[in-house]
Design an enzyme around this catalytic site. Structure first.
Site, PDB file in Angstrom:
ATOM      1  N   ASP A 381      48.077  32.322  97.869  1.00 36.66           N
ATOM      2  CA  ASP A 381      49.092  33.563  97.719  1.00 36.66           C
ATOM      3  C   ASP A 381      50.357  33.095  96.866  1.00 36.66           C
ATOM      4  OD1 ASP A 381      50.311  36.197  98.197  1.00 36.66           O
ATOM      5  OD2 ASP A 381      51.668  35.008  99.780  1.00 36.66           O
ATOM      6  N   ASP A 580      51.017  33.495 103.828  1.00 29.55           N
ATOM      7  CA  ASP A 580      52.002  33.183 104.724  1.00 29.55           C
ATOM      8  C   ASP A 580      52.218  34.920 105.167  1.00 29.55           C
ATOM      9  OD1 ASP A 580      53.180  34.535 102.370  1.00 29.55           O
ATOM     10  OD2 ASP A 580      55.192  34.329 103.361  1.00 29.55           O
ATOM     11  N   ASP A 584      47.997  38.812 103.568  1.00 23.47           N
ATOM     12  CA  ASP A 584      47.082  37.726 103.507  1.00 23.47           C
ATOM     13  C   ASP A 584      46.214  37.363 104.409  1.00 23.47           C
ATOM     14  OD1 ASP A 584      48.358  36.918 100.934  1.00 23.47           O
ATOM     15  OD2 ASP A 584      49.506  35.751 102.219  1.00 23.47           O
TER      16      ASP A 584
END
Length: 697
Positions: A381, A580, A584
């Site tokens: 990410d 995080d 996600d």
């Protein structure tokens, strides 16, 4: 063949199989114990904690009485051992008997059956020795109560640890659900009414004030504001919303009041879909297929057949008598009991997990470690993972002769009354530069346009749309600088004083210091590195170029992230996902290995199989290396354990009898006990070698 989602055993998908349907998916189970754990995990966990504690309380004195001369009267000592071992065998170990029954009913073999056979053989033999002295002749008064008790208590302790890890899945889903507001403020007959969010209907007009979460998905019908959608999109910059724009439930309204027409409610909202994706991916992902379980269907019946055949052969053909024939059966089953197998995996996991914790890495289970060594694709990410997750001023481009501190003085003064993250970043940049931030007058935050204020009697305008609204002139150099900064993926905020251009301020989410080194190390290991983000394409490409990442997928929603991970898996890739945020979570759960940044949300950390406590991306490399080292130790341990079991079975079956005579059984129990101890010491010692592990970066 299906896979039991609790223990990982293979289960035949037959009509008589134990199964349950959930969210349109049918799950199959090898035993009632696994089914009960799936349906009522909290109750199963509570019961298992009691059983493990009860087993440990009884097993410790059993070991002491077996190996220390506490009671010199052997007969009295055996009676006491019998009484202490009885509840361990049939209360603490009851699940193994139930699992054995289920396995036999399904015409399959599992570890429960092997554990039940081995521990029962040891316990039953010991009981006969205790109450029928001389039944086995003058061979030995040795009992094996401690062998049965240790096996049962140890494996139940392993089951308890497995329960605790799996409980994280349901906790993660509960925390996702808690993000949705419980109350919505809707307009009814011109009046504002508070109702439970479950009663909101499509078409209802909802009022959302600054600082509140938006209850459901909808469309703005009145007002303007900046909305923090980072939990869904991963984009660090709040998005300006005006009439006609879509908003997502559970995102945060930052600045202005909004009136929103509800469009999706209940199970149709984006948040509800995320909850569903996380739950399905958690339950659907197969756990570690332990080597012991994979071959149990062959090993268990083979052991039983060998034990029976050896006993019959010695009785009918060898003519060694009933006593020796029974001992042959008992010896084979006891020797085959998975004592070393019980230590093989947990010993390596314990040392590996401890070493990981020393390096700021939490590894949740053996299934994670098994997958780590096979990873060939790693997805990052962007926001909060590769970057710091907060905007900061990166460039100040003067228009004319304005000094940098003068630019920051007026810009920070105008933004000092703003709650917008970009405004806060400008104020923070001024303070870092040693600029005293003045108090503005006539401050006005215009949603979607920018900020207008007076500082020291001068009109200050900040925001691209305001330059057009108030006809602030621009020249070619000014526009070239603007375009250049935008091409770098930065947010450009122009500053004008008294409606004359003064400077361009560029803001961006900056990369973490260690990100470039981590990416380079992963590429050296031969991994394919991908950036997957909900942020804009231009911004994502600019960050990726700095880090040396070639593959970028931008503008994706959480459900799309999960789908992309699944697509890569279908192409044959073994995928690790590093993230995080809540956005996600589905991808972390779907990936073969989810790696959560320790500073991220609780949901991300709980759906990830690995947690990086220090928020340091170089720990991704360390985790991969540690995973490979730990799995290597587990395989070595399992290999030794199976070699030990298989190698000593012929001895227990009597291969030495033709050479040494039936009297070999007079020393075989002691040899077996010594071999078991040596095997366990070997497994533990080999696992302890993991303490030498050192990260390469």
């Amino acid at each position: 063949m299906a896979t039991d989602p609790i223990c990982g055993m293979y289960v035949e998908e037959s009509p008589r199989a134990l199964k349950v349907a959930r969210n349109g998916i049918t799950y199959y189970f090898c035993s009632e114990s696994c089914l009960q754990q799936f349906q009522a995990p909290e109750l199963a966990l509570s019961r298992l904690k009691i059983l493990v504690a009860f087993g440990a309380i009884l097993t410790i004195p059993i070991i002491l009485l077996s190996y220390l001369p506490i009671i010199t009267d052997m007969k009295l000592n055996n009676y006491l051992l019998f009484l202490l071992s009885l509840p361990v065998q049939f209360i603490v170990g009851a699940r193994f008997y139930r699992g054995s029954y289920d396995a036999l009913r399904m015409k399959a073999g599992n570890m429960d059956l092997l554990i039940a056979l081995g521990s029962t053989a040891a316990w039953l033999y010991s009981g006969i020795v205790t109450f029928s002295t001389g039944f086995f002749g003058s061979l030995s008064q040795t009992t094996y109560y401690e062998t049965a008790a240790v096996i049962i208590t140890l494996i139940q302790t392993g089951n308890l640890l497995d329960h605790i890890t799996k409980r994280k899945a349901s906790e993660a889903v509960r925390k996702l659900v808690s993000l949705q507001p419980q109350i919505a403020k809707i307009l009814r007959d011109g009046r504002e009414v508070e109702v439970p969010v479950e009663r909101v209907q499509p078409g209802d007009i909802i009022i959302v004030r600054p600082g509140e979460r938006i209850p459901v998905d909808g469309v703005v019908v009145e007002g303007g504001s900046a909305v923090d959608e980072s939990m869904i999109t991963g984009e660090s910059m709040p998005r300006d919303k005006k009439s006609g724009d879509e908003v997502i439930g559970a995102t945060v309204n930052k600045t202005g009041m909004l009136k929103v027409r509800a469009s999706k409610v209940g199970q149709d909202t984006v948040l509800a879909q995320i909850v569903k994706l996380v739950g399905e991916a958690q339950m659907g992902r197969a756990p570690l297929q332990k080597l012991a379980d994979r071959i149990a269907s062959y090993f268990v019946p083979a052991v039983v057949i060998i034990a029976i055949v050896s006993s019959f052969l010695w009785y009918f053909i060898g003519k060694i008598g009933l006593t020796f024939s029974l001992l042959a059966f008992v010896s084979v089953v006891i020797i085959a009991c998975p004592c070393a197998l019980g230590l093989a995996t947990p010993a390596a996991l314990l040392v590996g997990a401890g070493k990981g914790a020393e390096n700021g890495i939490l590894i949740k289970g053996g299934d994670v470690l098994e997958k780590l060594q096979k990873i060939d694709t790693i997805i990052f990410d962007k926001t909060g993972t590769l970057t710091k997750g907060q905007p900061s001023v990166t460039d100040i481009v003067p228009v004319g002769k304005a000094a940098e501190k003068s630019i920051l003085y007026y810009a920070a003064g105008a933004e000092s009354g703003s709650e917008h993250p970009l405004g806060k970043a400008i104020v923070e940049a001024a303070r870092k530069a040693g600029v005293t931030v003045p108090e503005p007058s006539n401050f006005e935050a215009i949603p979607g346009l920018g900020v207008r204020a007076e500082v020291d009697g001068r009109e200050v305008l900040l925001g691209g749309a305001l330059m057009t609204k108030f006809s602030v002139p621009s020249d070619t150099l000014y526009m070239e600088a603007w375009n250049r900064l935008q091409d770098q993926g930065k947010t450009v905020t122009p500053l004008a004083l008294d409606r004359k251009p003064v400077a361009l301020l560029a803001l961006a989410d900056t990369v973490k210091d260690e990100a470039q080194a981590a990416v380079a190390s992963l590429k050296k290991l031969g991994l394919k590195v991908i950036m997957l983000t909900g942020d804009q394409e231009k911004t994502a490409r600019a960050i990726a170029q700095k880090l040396g990442i070639d593959d970028v997928i931008a503008n994706v929603r959480p459900e799309q992230k999960e789908a992309i991970v699944e697509k890569l898996q279908k192409e044959g890739r073994v995928v690790a996902m590093v993230g995080d945020g809540i956005n996600d979570a589905p991808a972390l759960a779907k990936a073969d290995v989810g790696i959560a940044i320790g500073s991220g949300t609780d949901v991300a950390k709980e759906t990830g199989g690995i947690i990086l406590i220090k928020n340091d991306l170089t720990d991704v490399v360390t985790a991969l290396e540690l995973g490979k080292a730990t799995v290597r130790k587990i395989k070595e341990n399992l290999l030794w354990a199976f070699v030990y079991n298989v190698g000593l079975i012929p001895v227990a079956a009597g291969i030495l009898v033709p050479f040494l005579g039936p009297s070999i059984y007079q020393v075989l129990p002691f040899l077996a006990a010594g071999a078991m101890a040596f095997s366990s010491v070997t497994v533990v010692s080999n696992s302890l070698l993991l303490r030498r592990f050192k990260p390469s970066i």
